[in-house]
Design an enzyme around this catalytic site. Structure first.
Site, PDB file in Angstrom:
ATOM      1  N   ARG A 136     100.644 -11.726  48.959  1.00  0.00           N
ATOM      2  CA  ARG A 136      99.727 -12.869  48.902  1.00  0.00           C
ATOM      3  C   ARG A 136      99.922 -13.579  47.567  1.00  0.00           C
ATOM      4  O   ARG A 136     100.157 -12.925  46.543  1.00  0.00           O
ATOM      5  CB  ARG A 136      98.281 -12.411  49.067  1.00  0.00           C
TER       6      ARG A 136
ATOM      7  N   LYS B  31      93.037  -7.674  49.132  1.00  0.00           N
ATOM      8  CA  LYS B  31      92.023  -8.242  50.017  1.00  0.00           C
ATOM      9  C   LYS B  31      91.212  -7.158  50.707  1.00  0.00           C
ATOM     10  O   LYS B  31      89.990  -7.268  50.846  1.00  0.00           O
ATOM     11  CB  LYS B  31      92.709  -9.134  51.058  1.00  0.00           C
TER      12      LYS B  31
ATOM     13  N   HIS C  96     101.367 -19.279  50.823  1.00  0.00           N
ATOM     14  CA  HIS C  96     100.987 -18.216  51.757  1.00  0.00           C
ATOM     15  C   HIS C  96     101.934 -18.164  52.954  1.00  0.00           C
ATOM     16  O   HIS C  96     102.015 -17.152  53.650  1.00  0.00           O
ATOM     17  CB  HIS C  96      99.555 -18.449  52.240  1.00  0.00           C
TER      18      HIS C  96
ATOM     19  N   ARG D 138     104.535 -15.289  53.914  1.00  0.00           N
ATOM     20  CA  ARG D 138     104.130 -14.095  54.663  1.00  0.00           C
ATOM     21  C   ARG D 138     104.379 -14.304  56.161  1.00  0.00           C
ATOM     22  O   ARG D 138     104.920 -13.427  56.843  1.00  0.00           O
ATOM     23  CB  ARG D 138     102.657 -13.795  54.399  1.00  0.00           C
TER      24      ARG D 138
ATOM     25  N   HIS E 212      98.204  -5.469  56.164  1.00  0.00           N
ATOM     26  CA  HIS E 212      97.206  -5.798  57.179  1.00  0.00           C
ATOM     27  C   HIS E 212      96.533  -4.518  57.651  1.00  0.00           C
ATOM     28  O   HIS E 212      97.177  -3.479  57.777  1.00  0.00           O
ATOM     29  CB  HIS E 212      97.849  -6.495  58.381  1.00  0.00           C
TER      30      HIS E 212
ATOM     31  N   TYR F 157      94.821   7.097  63.972  1.00  0.00           N
ATOM     32  CA  TYR F 157      96.016   7.846  64.345  1.00  0.00           C
ATOM     33  C   TYR F 157      97.301   7.241  63.779  1.00  0.00           C
ATOM     34  O   TYR F 157      98.387   7.707  64.069  1.00  0.00           O
ATOM     35  CB  TYR F 157      96.122   7.939  65.869  1.00  0.00           C
TER      36      TYR F 157
END
Length: 434
Positions: free
Chosen positions: A263, A290, A353, A356, A380, A390
């Site tokens: 970012r 973030k 940005h 990304r 993310h 999991y």
């Protein structure tokens, strides 16, 4: 339970003209005049009107609870009417049946009301913001929340948070909507919901009234951040960045951003102590992320070479990219976007940005990398909480290979090489030139 209702025993008792069953009438109460000594007019069920020599008239009820003689006060006439006094009498008798002293309960209610009146939305919001500061949220996030809170303070800031209704919040949000700032209105509603839930958790409110506003606001059209995702256009972009003749550190920052696709804020605030160049890793601490989780980035050979072009160390500035005005501050948040504009890329074509989205799109199209590895590299969070439990692996080895491959790929595109990309069909893969 020892509970008795007694007749008035302070001075002479004056009975009204009506029968005991009907009690006093509003006319009788209104015509009660002061005398030399205080006297009482008896109503029904233990209620009476105490008339003082000064002319003041008070509603009272005498009762005995646990062998103690007590007097409950229901207010002053005419502020409290006969009907209202009777209603308060019923509420007091209900408490007495439960063994609760209505006099003591009235004091508790008064204290609770006083506390509730002091717990305004403004006060709770400031406490919530201070909690964010203690949690070391990013200064940018805190400033944004402070601004959003300020939008509703004129309308509900001084209201006790426990008394604010959903309609009041909606009226305040509609003012924002009328300026065509639909996304802001939605965002402020979500923020107000967090403040209400904080009030609930700290026993200052019963519920989050913002829940009732779902569907009441205009849903803004989703606008994706502009990004370049066609390989030949990415090559042109990398050539433009390589030839950029602006500030030297801006050129370095642009190239490092392309190769790491972090970012923009994470790049601008990058500090020397976050890098282990021998191990070729960049570890961003949680308070800069973030999602408030540490993020580790494998550094390709190209990324290491780009960092090596920076000719200052931590003694000059803790930041890799300090501001031109002060070495104690990071690069301005508009510097990279301004450089892209100078290179001829409009804001609807490419942004800081956008690197990304560029990397995410092309890496997924390659088909060589686990989507989870790509998402992990983008920092993310998995939206599905069950699946997240999991998928705790970091995919580290794959990410190391992927980041080196990404840097090699960018170099190939910048050099104008023809990239062979597979098109997967039902049978054998068919290779096409891009």
């Amino acid at each position: 339970m020892d509970l008795q209702f007694s007749r008035a025993d302070e001075g002479p008792l004056i009975m009204a003209s009506e029968s005991p069953k009907s009690g006093l009438s509003p006319t009788t109460v209104d015509r009660a005049r002061p005398r030399e000594k205080a006297y009482k007019l008896s109503d029904r069920d233990g209620l009476y009107l105490l008339v003082k020599p000064s002319g003041a008239r008070y509603w009272r009820m005498n009762f005995k609870l646990h062998q103690l003689q007590r007097t409950a006060s229901f207010g002053r006439y005419p502020e409290v009417t006969l009907a209202e006094a009777r209603q308060r009498l019923i509420e007091a008798r209900r408490l007495l049946k439960q063994g609760i002293d209505p006099v003591h309960q009235a004091k508790l209610d008064k204290v609770a009301a006083s506390i509730a009146a002091g717990n305004t939305f403004r006060l709770i919001a400031e406490e919530w913001l201070e909690k964010m500061r203690l949690e070391e949220r990013s200064p940018k996030s805190i400033r944004k929340c402070e601004w959003q809170v300020s939008l509703v303070l004129p309308d509900i800031g001084n209201r006790p948070i426990s008394q604010i209704t959903a309609h009041e919040v909606l009226l305040s949000l509609k003012k924002i909507e009328r300026t065509r700032k639909f996304y802001t209105a939605m965002s402020v509603r979500a923020l107000c919901g967090q403040i209400f839930r904080f009030a609930v958790a700290t026993a200052r409110a019963e519920r989050d009234v913002c829940v009732d506003l779902r569907g009441a606001l205009v849903t803004p059209k989703v606008v994706h951040r502009p990004a370049i995702t066609m390989p030949k256009h990415v090559g042109a972009l990398m050539r433009a960045i390589h030839d950029y003749d602006g500030a030297r550190y801006t050129n370095i920052a642009l190239r490092l951003l392309a190769h790491t696709f972090v970012r923009p804020g994470e790049l601008r605030h990058a500090e020397w102590n976050e890098f282990d160049l021998e191990r070729a890793v960049w570890i961003i601490p949680p308070h800069k992320m973030k999602m408030r989780r540490p993020h580790t980035i494998p550094l390709s050979q190209q990324a290491l070479a780009i960092i090596g072009e920076i000719d200052h160390g931590e003694n000059f500035s803790t930041y890799l990219f300090p501001s031109i005005r002060s070495t104690k501050r990071p690069l301005s948040d508009n510097t990279i976007n301004a450089a892209l504009r100078r290179m001829g890329y409009e804001k609807d074509q490419m942004t800081a940005h956008g690197f990304r989205a560029m990397a995410a799109t092309l890496l997924n199209e390659m088909g060589n990398w686990n989507p989870d590895a790509i998402e992990r590299q983008l920092a993310h969070a998995e939206p599905n909480s069950v699946r997240r439990a999991y998928t705790r692996g970091q995919h580290w080895e794959e990410r190391v290979r992927m980041m080196q491959h990404w840097s090699d790929y960018l170099d190939q595109l910048r050099g104008g090489a023809e990239i062979i990309r597979p098109q997967f069909g039902k049978r054998e893969p068919k290779l096409t030139l891009v």
